[in-house]
Design an enzyme around this catalytic site. Structure first.
Site, PDB file in Angstrom:
ATOM      1  N   MET A  60       0.840  -1.185   0.000  1.00 21.86           N
ATOM      2  CA  MET A  60       0.000   0.000   0.000  1.00 21.86           C
ATOM      3  C   MET A  60       0.879   1.240   0.000  1.00 21.86           C
ATOM      4  O   MET A  60       1.959   1.245   0.576  1.00 21.86           O
ATOM      5  CB  MET A  60      -0.921  -0.005   1.209  1.00 21.86           C
ATOM      6  CG  MET A  60      -0.214   0.017   2.567  1.00 21.86           C
ATOM      7  SD  MET A  60      -1.324  -0.244   3.935  1.00 21.86           S
ATOM      8  CE  MET A  60      -2.426   1.138   3.736  1.00 21.86           C
ATOM      9  N   CYS A  61       0.446   2.267  -0.690  1.00 23.61           N
ATOM     10  CA  CYS A  61       1.146   3.536  -0.814  1.00 23.61           C
ATOM     11  C   CYS A  61       2.362   3.406  -1.738  1.00 23.61           C
ATOM     12  O   CYS A  61       2.889   2.321  -1.957  1.00 23.61           O
ATOM     13  CB  CYS A  61       1.582   4.088   0.533  1.00 23.61           C
ATOM     14  SG  CYS A  61       0.264   4.237   1.740  1.00 23.61           S
ATOM     15  N   ARG A  62       2.774   4.510  -2.263  1.00 21.18           N
ATOM     16  CA  ARG A  62       3.983   4.637  -3.064  1.00 21.18           C
ATOM     17  C   ARG A  62       4.684   5.906  -2.604  1.00 21.18           C
ATOM     18  O   ARG A  62       4.034   6.906  -2.301  1.00 21.18           O
ATOM     19  CB  ARG A  62       3.669   4.763  -4.553  1.00 21.18           C
ATOM     20  CG  ARG A  62       2.842   3.654  -5.196  1.00 21.18           C
ATOM     21  CD  ARG A  62       3.685   2.420  -5.529  1.00 21.18           C
ATOM     22  NE  ARG A  62       3.811   1.537  -4.380  1.00 21.18           N
ATOM     23  CZ  ARG A  62       4.513   0.398  -4.392  1.00 21.18           C
ATOM     24  NH1 ARG A  62       5.160   0.029  -5.487  1.00 21.18           N
ATOM     25  NH2 ARG A  62       4.576  -0.352  -3.313  1.00 21.18           N
TER      26      ARG A  62
END
Length: 267
Positions: free
Chosen positions: A1-3
């Site tokens: 999740m997230c970058r």
């Protein structure tokens, strides 16, 4: 999740790193190529950057998706910096924190981001949270796992630990009480980048004579991008990258050299 992504080097427009490349963080908000958990990074975004002569970074954060913010498009076009940290946040359950939950988190000269998730949150970190001063808990920027992990890192930094040691000790401590956590942490002070690869992808690109980028995934298909092995601590300056296995922090770090064969980005 997230970058997320961090850069140190020659001054660049924000857009040169965050919106213009074919697979930039901007595009990763809806079409990441390497994301193992989650699909759309639309629950907020942020960028922190350093102005010449000022060690304290500025931040621009919003609760919505990066593609819907026309003001950011203008900022990305004209603002130039020699160091930044930016992130797009994975879509998750609704919460009341809004943009406060979007990285980067900040304190003094530091910017911080967490790509991953703490297993068993929030109960798994109850004991660790009690090691923090009450004032630190009462002033958390948001009520999520990333904000508490940042508080644990920040407590070590304020106690005088080097950036790498603060990240490494926090990761191993959290992983011990919350097995299965994904703890890719990213930290910069405007001069160096420190990161951990723990449960998710991490890459870096050294642009000779220009600077170094560390990111969750490559923003283009440049063959110089290199993948960081899992369970690794990364320390980068403008032109140097050191990798140290997190299980063996007393080992000598391995310095990146140009004659090593790069790993091709996957598509």
């Amino acid at each position: 999740m997230c970058r997320h992504l961090a850069y140190v080097g020659d001054p660049q427009a924000l857009g040169r790193l965050l919106t213009e490349p074919p697979h930039a963080l901007y595009r990763q908000s809806w079409a990441p190529r390497h994301q193992r958990y989650g699909t759309v990074n639309a629950d907020g975004f942020g960028v922190g950057w350093y102005a010449p002569g000022d060690p304290v970074p500025a931040r621009y954060r919003r609760a919505g998706p990066i593609w819907a913010d026309l003001s950011f498009a203008d900022l990305a076009r004209v603002v130039r910096t020699g160091a930044l940290l930016a992130a797009v946040r994975d879509a998750t359950e609704a919460g009341a924190d809004g943009e406060a939950a979007a990285a980067p988190f900040a304190a003094g000269r530091w910017l911080f981001s967490h790509n991953g998730a703490v297993a068993g949150w929030p109960g798994s970190l109850a004991a660790l949270s009690r090691t923090l001063p009450p004032a630190d808990l009462l002033t958390l920027e948001a009520r999520n796992d990333s904000a508490l992990v940042w508080a644990l890192v920040l407590a070590r930094l304020r106690a005088g630990d080097p950036d790498g040691q603060a990240l490494a000790d926090t990761v191993t401590e959290v992983a011990a009480v919350a097995p299965g956590s994904r703890l890719n942490l990213l930290l910069t002070d405007g001069t160096t980048i420190t990161a951990t690869a723990w449960g998710d992808t991490l890459w870096y690109l050294r642009e000779s004579g220009r600077g170094t980028v560390v990111a969750s995934e490559p923003y283009d298909d440049d063959p110089r991008w290199r993948s960081v092995p899992d369970r690794t601590l990364l320390a980068a300056h403008r032109g140097d990258v050191l990798l140290t296995p997190l299980k063996h922090l007393d080992d000598e770090p391995v310095e990146d050299t140009d004659d090593a064969a790069p790993e091709e980005p996957r598509t």
